[in-house]
Design a protein around this motif. Structure first.
Motif, PDB file in Angstrom:
ATOM      1  N   VAL A 158       0.822  -1.208   0.000  1.00 29.59           N
ATOM      2  CA  VAL A 158       0.000   0.000   0.000  1.00 29.59           C
ATOM      3  C   VAL A 158       0.857   1.260   0.000  1.00 29.59           C
ATOM      4  O   VAL A 158       1.928   1.311   0.618  1.00 29.59           O
ATOM      5  N   ARG A 159       0.371   2.246  -0.721  1.00 30.84           N
ATOM      6  CA  ARG A 159       1.033   3.537  -0.823  1.00 30.84           C
ATOM      7  C   ARG A 159      -0.029   4.634  -0.916  1.00 30.84           C
ATOM      8  O   ARG A 159      -1.195   4.360  -1.171  1.00 30.84           O
ATOM      9  N   PRO A 160       0.364   5.886  -0.727  1.00 37.84           N
ATOM     10  CA  PRO A 160      -0.616   6.979  -0.794  1.00 37.84           C
ATOM     11  C   PRO A 160      -1.264   7.094  -2.167  1.00 37.84           C
ATOM     12  O   PRO A 160      -0.736   6.634  -3.171  1.00 37.84           O
ATOM     13  N   ILE A 161      -2.409   7.761  -2.193  1.00 39.07           N
ATOM     14  CA  ILE A 161      -3.084   8.048  -3.454  1.00 39.07           C
ATOM     15  C   ILE A 161      -2.434   9.255  -4.137  1.00 39.07           C
ATOM     16  O   ILE A 161      -2.315   9.311  -5.353  1.00 39.07           O
ATOM     17  N   GLU A 162      -2.000  10.222  -3.316  1.00 31.98           N
ATOM     18  CA  GLU A 162      -1.389  11.442  -3.838  1.00 31.98           C
ATOM     19  C   GLU A 162       0.105  11.475  -3.507  1.00 31.98           C
ATOM     20  O   GLU A 162       0.566  10.804  -2.589  1.00 31.98           O
ATOM     21  N   GLY A 163       0.854  12.290  -4.240  1.00 32.58           N
ATOM     22  CA  GLY A 163       2.288  12.449  -3.981  1.00 32.58           C
ATOM     23  C   GLY A 163       3.154  11.475  -4.741  1.00 32.58           C
ATOM     24  O   GLY A 163       4.319  11.279  -4.403  1.00 32.58           O
ATOM     25  N   ALA A 164       2.595  10.857  -5.780  1.00 37.99           N
ATOM     26  CA  ALA A 164       3.310   9.813  -6.514  1.00 37.99           C
ATOM     27  C   ALA A 164       4.364  10.403  -7.451  1.00 37.99           C
ATOM     28  O   ALA A 164       4.604  11.603  -7.483  1.00 37.99           O
ATOM     29  N   ASN A 165       4.983   9.525  -8.209  1.00 36.97           N
ATOM     30  CA  ASN A 165       6.055   9.888  -9.131  1.00 36.97           C
ATOM     31  C   ASN A 165       5.613  10.986 -10.092  1.00 36.97           C
ATOM     32  O   ASN A 165       4.578  10.878 -10.744  1.00 36.97           O
ATOM     33  N   PHE A 166       6.410  12.067 -10.161  1.00 38.02           N
ATOM     34  CA  PHE A 166       6.105  13.166 -11.073  1.00 38.02           C
ATOM     35  C   PHE A 166       7.378  13.968 -11.297  1.00 38.02           C
ATOM     36  O   PHE A 166       8.403  13.733 -10.664  1.00 38.02           O
ATOM     37  N   THR A 288      12.515  12.693 -11.872  1.00 34.07           N
ATOM     38  CA  THR A 288      11.197  12.235 -11.439  1.00 34.07           C
ATOM     39  C   THR A 288      11.348  11.429 -10.164  1.00 34.07           C
ATOM     40  O   THR A 288      12.374  10.779  -9.943  1.00 34.07           O
ATOM     41  N   ASP A 289      10.336  11.478  -9.336  1.00 36.13           N
ATOM     42  CA  ASP A 289      10.280  10.650  -8.131  1.00 36.13           C
ATOM     43  C   ASP A 289       9.041  11.051  -7.346  1.00 36.13           C
ATOM     44  O   ASP A 289       8.349  12.016  -7.694  1.00 36.13           O
ATOM     45  N   THR A 290       8.773  10.305  -6.281  1.00 34.18           N
ATOM     46  CA  THR A 290       7.763  10.747  -5.333  1.00 34.18           C
ATOM     47  C   THR A 290       8.310  11.971  -4.604  1.00 34.18           C
ATOM     48  O   THR A 290       9.519  12.243  -4.630  1.00 34.18           O
ATOM     49  N   VAL A 291       7.454  12.707  -3.913  1.00 38.85           N
ATOM     50  CA  VAL A 291       7.958  13.864  -3.179  1.00 38.85           C
ATOM     51  C   VAL A 291       8.929  13.429  -2.085  1.00 38.85           C
ATOM     52  O   VAL A 291       9.809  14.189  -1.675  1.00 38.85           O
ATOM     53  N   LEU A 292       8.787  12.192  -1.622  1.00 41.69           N
ATOM     54  CA  LEU A 292       9.734  11.629  -0.648  1.00 41.69           C
ATOM     55  C   LEU A 292      11.060  11.292  -1.330  1.00 41.69           C
ATOM     56  O   LEU A 292      12.133  11.660  -0.842  1.00 41.69           O
ATOM     57  N   GLY A 293      10.986  10.604  -2.462  1.00 41.05           N
ATOM     58  CA  GLY A 293      12.197  10.153  -3.139  1.00 41.05           C
ATOM     59  C   GLY A 293      13.094  11.292  -3.571  1.00 41.05           C
ATOM     60  O   GLY A 293      14.309  11.118  -3.705  1.00 41.05           O
ATOM     61  N   TYR A 402       0.078  11.010   3.624  1.00 42.49           N
ATOM     62  CA  TYR A 402       1.240  11.892   3.676  1.00 42.49           C
ATOM     63  C   TYR A 402       2.547  11.106   3.804  1.00 42.49           C
ATOM     64  O   TYR A 402       3.586  11.685   4.114  1.00 42.49           O
ATOM     65  N   LEU A 403       2.482   9.809   3.553  1.00 41.94           N
ATOM     66  CA  LEU A 403       3.689   8.990   3.680  1.00 41.94           C
ATOM     67  C   LEU A 403       4.811   9.523   2.793  1.00 41.94           C
ATOM     68  O   LEU A 403       5.983   9.532   3.172  1.00 41.94           O
ATOM     69  N   TRP A 404       4.460   9.970   1.591  1.00 40.85           N
ATOM     70  CA  TRP A 404       5.465  10.441   0.637  1.00 40.85           C
ATOM     71  C   TRP A 404       5.883  11.886   0.894  1.00 40.85           C
ATOM     72  O   TRP A 404       6.601  12.479   0.085  1.00 40.85           O
ATOM     73  N   ALA A 405       5.430  12.458   1.992  1.00 45.44           N
ATOM     74  CA  ALA A 405       5.825  13.834   2.306  1.00 45.44           C
ATOM     75  C   ALA A 405       7.119  13.877   3.104  1.00 45.44           C
ATOM     76  O   ALA A 405       7.803  14.897   3.124  1.00 45.44           O
ATOM     77  N   TYR A 406       7.461  12.780   3.763  1.00 47.22           N
ATOM     78  CA  TYR A 406       8.583  12.805   4.710  1.00 47.22           C
ATOM     79  C   TYR A 406       9.634  11.756   4.368  1.00 47.22           C
ATOM     80  O   TYR A 406       9.319  10.648   3.940  1.00 47.22           O
ATOM     81  N   ALA A 407      10.882  12.124   4.576  1.00 48.95           N
ATOM     82  CA  ALA A 407      12.005  11.188   4.484  1.00 48.95           C
ATOM     83  C   ALA A 407      12.969  11.485   5.622  1.00 48.95           C
ATOM     84  O   ALA A 407      13.063  12.639   6.080  1.00 48.95           O
ATOM     85  N   PRO A 408      13.669  10.473   6.128  1.00 52.31           N
ATOM     86  CA  PRO A 408      14.622  10.701   7.219  1.00 52.31           C
ATOM     87  C   PRO A 408      15.614  11.806   6.881  1.00 52.31           C
ATOM     88  O   PRO A 408      16.173  11.840   5.788  1.00 52.31           O
ATOM     89  N   GLY A 409      15.806  12.712   7.829  1.00 55.08           N
ATOM     90  CA  GLY A 409      16.741  13.814   7.631  1.00 55.08           C
ATOM     91  C   GLY A 409      16.111  15.067   7.064  1.00 55.08           C
ATOM     92  O   GLY A 409      16.743  16.121   7.010  1.00 55.08           O
TER      93      GLY A 409
END
Length: 501
Positions: A158-166, A288-293, A402-409
């Motif tokens: 499972v992954r978010p609906i929004e914030g995907a690869n763009f 391109t990437d998720t907002v997290l990537g 909002y999973l793709w909103a945050y990354a460590p650091g």
């Protein structure tokens, strides 16, 4: 006997292509890993095969792995596979039947997986899922779209609906060259041209590109067609966008960019990691990437230029694509005993809880992160231990839009910026109308047609074929009986889905 014959035949084809069955240290995954917990309550040994997108995969002594095992009463043997050969490893594991207890498959329409499901080689999880409350909190749309013949054979990754690869842009390059954020493809082209020709990195050399071509198709297909996915709805029917004018316009656009030196000349042979490296080395202004990537991709440039910043576009041509809500699925082979099946589901249910998901993607408090004003700030140890949504977070997953909103650091202001981008995208994002739809013909031959289409796109972009050759190619597809049969079947599946809504 029929199922064994089919799988054996597939193995012969795979081996003829130079591939070998997956093994660890010379012994099969089944021999080494596929053990049941004993009657004395020893940890249940569970083998898992999945991908990773961190610099290195977590090792067997990783402290987060040990903590997950401790809390779940398991001994996990995770087979981490690089994204560079992930598709091949999946194919070999499926074809050989030498599968781990829990296996990820990227594409729901994978022909061999679908065939093996139909042959009863994977567990039907439908009768069990109600006992696992965190898994059942996944969106109903995700569970429904991952059903096969009305049953849940898979656990969606499972992954978010929004914030995907763009698409995302080097914001600091925009500012240096006094450029505006592009909102149309023509504006995008002008920014690419500036990034390639006006020395945005300030080294006095013409050694940068507008776009690194990471995952360029179908992303640009969708932008030019203002769509999401291979199929577009028009007048209540599904249209294949390969035959649409938008795809043609995209090829003309990219051929111009290729001729003008705005994209890498060797992009057809670049692996995704190599295209990404152009961004991480500060040689491409768009990626391109998720907002997290994107945070991972900007980490290295920030070491040299602290103001370096990849900013995700909210939309382009007034559209952005929704995610399907999952990135692959996990299956449990029927050879796994029912007792272990329940243990695996308990493990995945733990991963779908707030406790389990936080442990997987943030790590251990005061070791991998500090909490300040309710915000988790990653320590250096998180990077050293490869703690990320792109490692353990590939397995242990709680639905969080909002999973793709945050990354460590990531600092809090970037996190808040990403949440706003996600919220803004939700106002214009386009869903994929084909999620969960299956064409039997496409399962058998769809990948062959897709390869022909993608190969032809590349040839047009690099000038090996003219755009007129593309037009003739599209005319042939429209006359191809087998290709048209796929369209008929997809429309039948779509009408059946719509009639139930």
């Amino acid at each position: 006997m029929r199922s064994k014959a089919v799988v054996s035949g597939f193995i012969v084809c795979m081996l003829a292509g130079g591939m070998t069955a997956y093994s660890i240290g010379g012994a099969s995954t089944v021999q080494m890993l596929n053990k049941r917990s004993d009657e004395n309550g020893a940890p249940a040994e569970i083998s898992i095969m999945t991908e990773f997108h961190t610099p290195e995969p977590p090792g067997p002594d990783n402290p987060v792995l040990k903590e997950i095992e401790k809390r779940t009463g398991t001994k996990l043997n995770i087979i981490w596979v690089s994204p560079n050969n992930w598709d091949a490893k999946q194919s070999v594991a499926l074809a050989s039947g030498d599968m781990p207890d829990l296996m990820k498959v990227t594409d729901m329409s994978n022909p061999l997986m679908q065939q093996m499901v139909n042959q009863g080689l994977f567990w039907d999880l439908s009768p069990y899922l109600a006992n696992y409350p965190h898994l059942t909190k996944y969106p109903k749309s995700v569970w429904d779209s991952t059903k096969i013949d009305g049953k849940n054979y898979v656990i969606p990754s499972v992954r978010p609906i929004e914030g995907a690869n763009f698409l995302a842009v080097r914001k600091d390059w925009l500012e240096k060259l006094h450029l505006q954020m592009p909102s149309t493809t023509e504006e995008l082209y002008e920014v690419w041209k500036a990034f390639a020709n006006e020395d945005p990195d300030g080294n006095g050399q013409k050694d940068t590109y507008g776009f690194n071509m990471r995952d360029w198709t179908p992303l640009l297909d969708n932008i030019f067609n203002q769509n999401n996915g291979k199929w577009k709805v028009r007048d209540g029917s599904l249209i294949d966008i390969a035959t649409e004018p938008g795809t043609r316009a995209m090829l003309v656009f990219l051929h111009r960019a290729y001729t003008d030196g705005l994209i890498p000349r060797n992009f057809p042979i670049l692996k995704m990691s190599q295209a990404e490296e152009l961004a991480t080395r500060g040689k491409a202004g768009f990626t391109t990437d998720t907002v997290l990537g994107l945070w991972r991709q900007i980490a290295q440039p920030m070491q040299e230029k602290p103001d370096a910043d990849f900013l995700a576009l909210t939309s382009l041509n007034g559209v952005v694509m929704q995610s399907q809500g999952f990135i692959g699925v996990y299956l449990i082979p029927k050879k796994v005993p029912e007792e272990k099946l329940r243990k695996i589901l308990s493990l995945m249910d733990f991963g779908a809880s707030e406790e389990g998901a936080s442990l997987a993607i943030n790590g251990i408090k005061d070791v991998h992160y500090k909490e300040v004003d309710g915000f988790k700030i990653a320590t250096n140890q998180a990077g050293l231990d490869n703690i990320s949504v792109s490692s353990f977070g590939k397995i242990f997953e709680r639905f969080d839009n909002y999973l793709w909103a945050y990354a460590p650091g990531m600092p809090k202001h970037i996190y808040e910026r990403n949440k706003k981008i996600i919220d803004d995208r939700s106002k214009v994002s386009v869903p994929d109308p084909s999620i969960g739809l299956i064409s039997p013909t496409a399962i058998q031959v769809g990948s062959e047609y897709n390869k022909r289409i993608e190969d032809m796109k590349v040839r047009v972009v690099i000038g090996k074929e003219s755009i007129q050759a593309w037009d003739l190619f599209v005319d042939e597809l429209k006359k191809d009986a087998q290709y048209q049969k796929m369209i008929v079947e997809m429309n039948a599946a779509y009408q059946g889905k719509m009639s139930k809504e």
